[in-house]
Design a protein around this motif. Structure first.
Motif, PDB file in Angstrom:
ATOM      1  N   GLY A   1      45.389   3.061  37.837  1.00 55.21           N
ATOM      2  CA  GLY A   1      45.024   3.314  36.456  1.00 55.21           C
ATOM      3  C   GLY A   1      45.954   4.324  35.802  1.00 55.21           C
ATOM      4  N   GLY A   2      46.748   3.858  34.831  1.00 54.78           N
ATOM      5  CA  GLY A   2      47.589   4.760  34.050  1.00 54.78           C
ATOM      6  C   GLY A   2      48.836   5.250  34.744  1.00 54.78           C
ATOM      7  N   ILE A   3      49.244   4.611  35.837  1.00 57.90           N
ATOM      8  CA  ILE A   3      50.456   5.035  36.546  1.00 57.90           C
ATOM      9  C   ILE A   3      51.637   4.304  35.923  1.00 57.90           C
ATOM     10  CG2 ILE A   3      51.604   5.243  38.771  1.00 57.90           C
ATOM     11  CD1 ILE A   3      48.814   4.963  40.074  1.00 57.90           C
ATOM     12  N   ARG A   4      52.428   5.039  35.177  1.00 53.16           N
ATOM     13  CA  ARG A   4      53.493   4.406  34.379  1.00 53.16           C
ATOM     14  C   ARG A   4      54.899   4.870  34.741  1.00 53.16           C
ATOM     15  NH1 ARG A   4      49.235   5.563  30.884  1.00 53.16           N
ATOM     16  NH2 ARG A   4      48.283   3.698  29.968  1.00 53.16           N
ATOM     17  N   THR A   5      55.014   5.967  35.464  1.00 54.33           N
ATOM     18  CA  THR A   5      56.333   6.528  35.747  1.00 54.33           C
ATOM     19  C   THR A   5      56.498   6.836  37.232  1.00 54.33           C
ATOM     20  OG1 THR A   5      55.693   8.850  35.471  1.00 54.33           O
ATOM     21  CG2 THR A   5      56.308   7.637  33.471  1.00 54.33           C
ATOM     22  N   ARG A   6      57.739   6.964  37.644  1.00 51.23           N
ATOM     23  CA  ARG A   6      58.040   7.329  39.025  1.00 51.23           C
ATOM     24  C   ARG A   6      57.494   8.717  39.341  1.00 51.23           C
ATOM     25  NH1 ARG A   6      62.302  10.024  41.716  1.00 51.23           N
ATOM     26  NH2 ARG A   6      62.691   9.218  43.818  1.00 51.23           N
ATOM     27  N   ALA A   7      57.600   9.639  38.379  1.00 50.61           N
ATOM     28  CA  ALA A   7      57.099  10.998  38.604  1.00 50.61           C
ATOM     29  C   ALA A   7      55.598  10.986  38.887  1.00 50.61           C
ATOM     30  CB  ALA A   7      57.409  11.879  37.398  1.00 50.61           C
ATOM     31  N   GLN A   8      54.840  10.206  38.115  1.00 51.22           N
ATOM     32  CA  GLN A   8      53.401  10.085  38.375  1.00 51.22           C
ATOM     33  C   GLN A   8      53.146   9.506  39.764  1.00 51.22           C
ATOM     34  OE1 GLN A   8      52.580   7.775  34.665  1.00 51.22           O
ATOM     35  NE2 GLN A   8      50.671   8.955  34.662  1.00 51.22           N
ATOM     36  N   ALA A   9      53.877   8.458  40.093  1.00 52.13           N
ATOM     37  CA  ALA A   9      53.685   7.797  41.383  1.00 52.13           C
ATOM     38  C   ALA A   9      53.926   8.767  42.528  1.00 52.13           C
ATOM     39  CB  ALA A   9      54.611   6.590  41.494  1.00 52.13           C
ATOM     40  N   LEU A  10      55.024   9.505  42.466  1.00 52.62           N
ATOM     41  CA  LEU A  10      55.360  10.426  43.545  1.00 52.62           C
ATOM     42  C   LEU A  10      54.353  11.570  43.635  1.00 52.62           C
ATOM     43  CD1 LEU A  10      59.250  10.603  43.249  1.00 52.62           C
ATOM     44  CD2 LEU A  10      57.864   9.222  44.809  1.00 52.62           C
ATOM     45  N   ALA A  11      53.855  12.024  42.497  1.00 50.32           N
ATOM     46  CA  ALA A  11      52.869  13.108  42.502  1.00 50.32           C
ATOM     47  C   ALA A  11      51.572  12.659  43.161  1.00 50.32           C
ATOM     48  CB  ALA A  11      52.605  13.583  41.078  1.00 50.32           C
ATOM     49  N   LEU A  12      51.149  11.443  42.903  1.00 53.90           N
ATOM     50  CA  LEU A  12      49.918  10.918  43.501  1.00 53.90           C
ATOM     51  C   LEU A  12      50.091  10.701  45.003  1.00 53.90           C
ATOM     52  CD1 LEU A  12      49.022   8.472  40.618  1.00 53.90           C
ATOM     53  CD2 LEU A  12      47.632  10.427  41.329  1.00 53.90           C
TER      54      LEU A  12
ATOM     55  N   ALA B   1      52.150  12.411  46.892  1.00 55.61           N
ATOM     56  CA  ALA B   1      52.204  13.745  47.483  1.00 55.61           C
ATOM     57  C   ALA B   1      50.812  14.358  47.606  1.00 55.61           C
ATOM     58  CB  ALA B   1      53.102  14.651  46.639  1.00 55.61           C
ATOM     59  N   ALA B   2      49.919  13.984  46.698  1.00 51.18           N
ATOM     60  CA  ALA B   2      48.550  14.511  46.725  1.00 51.18           C
ATOM     61  C   ALA B   2      47.706  13.885  47.820  1.00 51.18           C
ATOM     62  CB  ALA B   2      47.888  14.290  45.363  1.00 51.18           C
ATOM     63  N   GLY B   3      48.182  12.748  48.378  1.00 49.76           N
ATOM     64  CA  GLY B   3      47.445  12.130  49.475  1.00 49.76           C
ATOM     65  C   GLY B   3      47.170  10.652  49.329  1.00 49.76           C
ATOM     66  N   ALA B   4      47.636  10.031  48.244  1.00 44.01           N
ATOM     67  CA  ALA B   4      47.451   8.585  48.089  1.00 44.01           C
ATOM     68  C   ALA B   4      48.328   7.832  49.085  1.00 44.01           C
ATOM     69  CB  ALA B   4      47.780   8.153  46.667  1.00 44.01           C
ATOM     70  N   ASP B   5      47.794   6.726  49.582  1.00 44.89           N
ATOM     71  CA  ASP B   5      48.534   5.869  50.507  1.00 44.89           C
ATOM     72  C   ASP B   5      49.045   4.605  49.841  1.00 44.89           C
ATOM     73  OD1 ASP B   5      47.786   7.219  53.243  1.00 44.89           O
ATOM     74  OD2 ASP B   5      45.924   7.067  52.109  1.00 44.89           O
ATOM     75  N   ARG B   6      48.414   4.240  48.756  1.00 42.90           N
ATOM     76  CA  ARG B   6      48.760   3.022  48.015  1.00 42.90           C
ATOM     77  C   ARG B   6      48.553   3.304  46.536  1.00 42.90           C
ATOM     78  NH1 ARG B   6      47.868  -2.637  49.326  1.00 42.90           N
ATOM     79  NH2 ARG B   6      47.730  -2.107  51.549  1.00 42.90           N
ATOM     80  N   LEU B   7      49.355   2.664  45.690  1.00 42.76           N
ATOM     81  CA  LEU B   7      49.226   2.810  44.240  1.00 42.76           C
ATOM     82  C   LEU B   7      49.055   1.444  43.609  1.00 42.76           C
ATOM     83  CD1 LEU B   7      52.181   5.305  43.585  1.00 42.76           C
ATOM     84  CD2 LEU B   7      49.797   5.882  44.046  1.00 42.76           C
ATOM     85  N   GLY B   8      48.125   1.332  42.670  1.00 42.53           N
ATOM     86  CA  GLY B   8      47.958   0.101  41.922  1.00 42.53           C
ATOM     87  C   GLY B   8      48.475   0.283  40.513  1.00 42.53           C
ATOM     88  N   THR B   9      49.389  -0.584  40.097  1.00 48.29           N
ATOM     89  CA  THR B   9      49.984  -0.415  38.776  1.00 48.29           C
ATOM     90  C   THR B   9      50.526  -1.730  38.241  1.00 48.29           C
ATOM     91  OG1 THR B   9      51.704   0.751  37.512  1.00 48.29           O
ATOM     92  CG2 THR B   9      52.195   0.273  39.827  1.00 48.29           C
ATOM     93  N   SER B  10      50.478  -1.865  36.941  1.00 46.65           N
ATOM     94  CA  SER B  10      51.127  -3.000  36.280  1.00 46.65           C
ATOM     95  C   SER B  10      52.534  -2.634  35.843  1.00 46.65           C
ATOM     96  CB  SER B  10      50.298  -3.446  35.063  1.00 46.65           C
ATOM     97  OG  SER B  10      50.143  -2.367  34.155  1.00 46.65           O
ATOM     98  N   ASN B  11      52.947  -1.406  36.167  1.00 42.85           N
ATOM     99  CA  ASN B  11      54.280  -0.915  35.778  1.00 42.85           C
ATOM    100  C   ASN B  11      55.209  -0.782  36.980  1.00 42.85           C
ATOM    101  OD1 ASN B  11      53.776  -0.229  32.833  1.00 42.85           O
ATOM    102  ND2 ASN B  11      52.124   0.901  33.829  1.00 42.85           N
ATOM    103  N   SER B  12      54.984  -1.600  37.983  1.00 38.12           N
ATOM    104  CA  SER B  12      55.750  -1.491  39.221  1.00 38.12           C
ATOM    105  C   SER B  12      57.251  -1.610  38.992  1.00 38.12           C
ATOM    106  CB  SER B  12      55.305  -2.579  40.205  1.00 38.12           C
ATOM    107  OG  SER B  12      53.915  -2.620  40.323  1.00 38.12           O
ATOM    108  N   LEU B  13      57.655  -2.563  38.177  1.00 39.34           N
ATOM    109  CA  LEU B  13      59.089  -2.778  37.978  1.00 39.34           C
ATOM    110  C   LEU B  13      59.731  -1.592  37.283  1.00 39.34           C
ATOM    111  CD1 LEU B  13      59.209  -6.545  36.939  1.00 39.34           C
ATOM    112  CD2 LEU B  13      59.457  -5.534  39.202  1.00 39.34           C
TER     113      LEU B  13
END
Length: 221
Positions: A185-196, A198-210
């Motif tokens: 939900g709301g993951i739109r940038t590489r910085a957001q992805a890396l921060a999540l 680093a916080a402990g996420a193992d997988r990310l769901g996003t429509s902004n993968s590319l």
């Protein structure tokens, strides 16, 4: 880090088309995403498009509100698995959780986890953190762990906000190490992805993968 392998390439808009789902699956195959997450009606199509690929077919159950009858969710999951899904993102019954019906919430997750494991599939439970207090998030996480869910997922993407670093950190504190976390939900940038991550996420769901991968490629090593 192979960031693509941590991304569920997602298309769950109510106005998505068959052609867009095919494109999503093609992109998932090319880039090696963890899964292609598609509406339940497109599971057979995604299974055909991804045949022979290492990409999982993911779909949603009880989406996006979660308060369907447990029997309806169970049947929806059975159909999805029979049609080729290998990962199920199930929305928690948030109303039941907030009403203190913990036994019912746990039992529903247990039944769905057992079903998924019989089919060698993964079960991710969406707890919709935007609608929960910290205490309710902790309770939801504990119920998921007690019921044996494979992942706890933060959000549907249809609430007022998606994943936050604070949500992921809270879940990681509460959950045992073997229960994984999917931030979405709301993951739109590489910085957001890396921060999540680093916080402990193992997988990310996003429509902004590319877009996230393009940023990754453009970042100097």
């Amino acid at each position: 880090m192979n960031l693509a392998a941590l991304l569920d390439h997602t298309l769950l808009r109510p106005d998505c088309t068959e052609a867009q789902v095919v494109q999503l699956c093609q992109e998932a195959r090319i880039h090696g995403f963890a899964s292609a997450c598609v509406p339940p009606c497109y599971v057979p199509l995604a299974a055909r498009e991804l045949s022979g690929a290492s990409v999982a077919v993911c779909t949603v159950i009880g989406f996006p509100l979660g308060y369907n009858s447990p029997r309806v969710k169970f049947r929806e999951a059975e159909i999805a698995l029979a049609e080729g899904a290998t990962e199920l993102d199930v929305v928690l019954n948030i109303s039941a959780l907030k009403s203190g019906q913990y036994d019912a919430v746990r039992a529903e997750i247990e039944d769905l986890t057992d079903l998924a494991e019989v089919r060698d599939a993964l079960l991710k439970v969406i707890i919709e953190t935007a609608l929960l207090t910290e205490e309710e998030m902790e309770a939801a996480a504990r119920l998921c762990a007690e019921a044996g869910a494979h992942f706890v997922k933060t959000s549907t993407g249809f609430a007022s906000r998606g994943a936050s670093v604070a949500d992921v950190e809270l879940l990681r504190r509460v959950l045992p190490p073997h229960i994984r976390i999917k931030a979405s939900g709301g993951i739109r940038t590489r910085a957001q992805a890396l921060a999540l991550l680093a916080a402990g996420a193992d997988r990310l769901g996003t429509s902004n993968s590319l877009i996230i991968l393009q940023e990754d490629d453009a970042t100097p090593s």
